[in-house]
Design a protein around this motif. Sequence first.
Motif, short mmCIF file in Angstrom:
data_model
loop_
_atom_site.label_atom_id
_atom_site.label_comp_id
_atom_site.label_asym_id
_atom_site.label_seq_id
_atom_site.Cartn_x
_atom_site.Cartn_y
_atom_site.Cartn_z
N THR A 99 0.83 -1.20 0.00
CA THR A 99 0.00 0.00 0.00
C THR A 99 0.87 1.26 0.00
O THR A 99 1.87 1.31 0.73
CB THR A 99 -0.88 0.03 1.27
N GLU A 111 -15.21 4.84 -12.46
CA GLU A 111 -13.98 4.36 -11.83
C GLU A 111 -12.95 3.97 -12.89
O GLU A 111 -13.30 3.60 -14.01
CB GLU A 111 -14.27 3.11 -11.00
N SER A 142 -8.92 -2.78 -4.75
CA SER A 142 -9.50 -2.88 -3.40
C SER A 142 -10.73 -2.00 -3.25
O SER A 142 -11.61 -2.28 -2.45
CB SER A 142 -8.45 -2.48 -2.36
N GLN A 143 -10.76 -0.89 -4.04
CA GLN A 143 -11.84 0.09 -3.89
C GLN A 143 -12.66 0.26 -5.16
O GLN A 143 -13.73 0.86 -5.12
CB GLN A 143 -11.25 1.47 -3.52
N VAL A 144 -12.15 -0.23 -6.28
CA VAL A 144 -12.84 -0.05 -7.56
C VAL A 144 -12.89 -1.39 -8.29
O VAL A 144 -12.10 -2.29 -7.99
CB VAL A 144 -12.14 1.01 -8.45
N GLU A 165 -5.91 3.56 -7.73
CA GLU A 165 -7.33 3.30 -7.92
C GLU A 165 -8.06 4.64 -7.86
O GLU A 165 -7.91 5.39 -6.88
CB GLU A 165 -7.85 2.34 -6.85
N CYS A 166 -8.83 4.93 -8.90
CA CYS A 166 -9.37 6.28 -9.07
C CYS A 166 -10.88 6.31 -9.18
O CYS A 166 -11.47 5.44 -9.84
CB CYS A 166 -8.80 6.89 -10.35
N ARG A 167 -11.46 7.30 -8.56
CA ARG A 167 -12.91 7.53 -8.68
C ARG A 167 -13.11 8.87 -9.37
O ARG A 167 -12.62 9.90 -8.91
CB ARG A 167 -13.54 7.50 -7.29
N VAL A 209 -8.34 6.78 -4.55
CA VAL A 209 -8.93 6.22 -3.33
C VAL A 209 -8.10 5.08 -2.75
O VAL A 209 -8.35 4.64 -1.62
CB VAL A 209 -10.39 5.78 -3.59
N ALA A 210 -7.13 4.60 -3.51
CA ALA A 210 -6.17 3.62 -3.01
C ALA A 210 -4.97 3.63 -3.94
O ALA A 210 -5.10 3.95 -5.12
CB ALA A 210 -6.77 2.21 -2.96
#
Lengths: 192, 192
Positions: free
Chosen positions: A4, A67, A106-108, A121-123, A142-143
């Motif tokens: 991470t 995403e 992990s988030q998308v 990881e993008c929103r 977001v990650a």
Amino acid sequence: MRHTVELRHASRLLNTGPTVLVSSRHGVQQDVMAAAWNMPLDFEPPKIAVVIDKNTFTRGLIEASGEFVIAVPCVAQAAMVTGVGHCSGRDVDKFERFGLRTQPGSQVAAPLIEGCLAWLECRRIPEPAQEQRYDLFLAEVVAAWAEDGAFTEGHWIEPSDASRRCLHHLGGGRYFSSSGLIDTQADTQADS
Amino acid sequence: MRHTVELRHASRLLNTGPTVLVSSRHGVQQDVMAAAWNMPLDFEPPKIAVVIDKNTFTRGLIEASGEFVIAVPCVAQAAMVTGVGHCSGRDVDKFERFGLRTQPGSQVAAPLIEGCLAWLECRRIPEPAQEQRYDLFLAEVVAAWAEDGAFTEGHWIEPSDASRRCLHHLGGGRYFSSSGLIDTQADTQADS
């Protein structure tokens, strides 16, 4: 193995201006494209900007899912980076054609492409007018992840293996790679 | 000696993601800052995007004049690039402090910093909401220049002199430089 990256360090992953891959997924459809036109936009929460052409299959998936993942590829992947930039996900399954292996985010829902050096990881931050007018997409990170030995404690590490350097697209499938640490503050305290 | 870069090739000057200098002038006031957060935005007419923080003196000059110059510095200038990024034009005359020599632009009042590898004369595309919200400035490139031997016919040339390579900021005054041509299309026709 990847680890991470703290979100306060995420902007550093794009700070050197590498050419990146943008991967996306919506439902059962996924795609990946190459993007030299990207940059950090803010530190914390980290935001990024990337140009996504209207003609790309990726764009529809991003608009539908909100995403995407930005991955930082390396010299060993240069031919693949050029390749995914020269065909459309409308016509071919790029993951199959280029033998891309992925891991889940992990988030998308968008996948992480294996073999890269780092991933964000993008929103999407919806700015429809800019997206239409300039193909300019903004997103919050977001990650973030980086490969062990490539980036640590907020800093890229100079790889001893030249095939693990970042790519910088000159155009026409030609790249420079980045290396050769130049430290202008060796005698002062770094701002980290 | 510098030569004109055709506007259709101007995006290539930023395509590799170099850290740049942003110079500006309004009336008798001028300033220069460093900006790792920049990217091309369109081919023709060429447009670029760059992040200009609200705290910079440069920002006020750009808002007042609607113009700026992006210059691509080289390894020989690394300490200066770090230096102009660590002080404010409100407090010091950076041109004097760092011994910067300039030449006039052809289309804009902002100066071209000597010793760089390339220059893009830029006219702001007013997008006040984005500028306020994200510190994101868009501009059209109205003239472009490159140093002889650094960029020709739309392509960066790999310099034999390592001090003439582009800089890619890692953070904290540390840079990688770009070099080592990787040609993934050597056996096919390049796209220009």
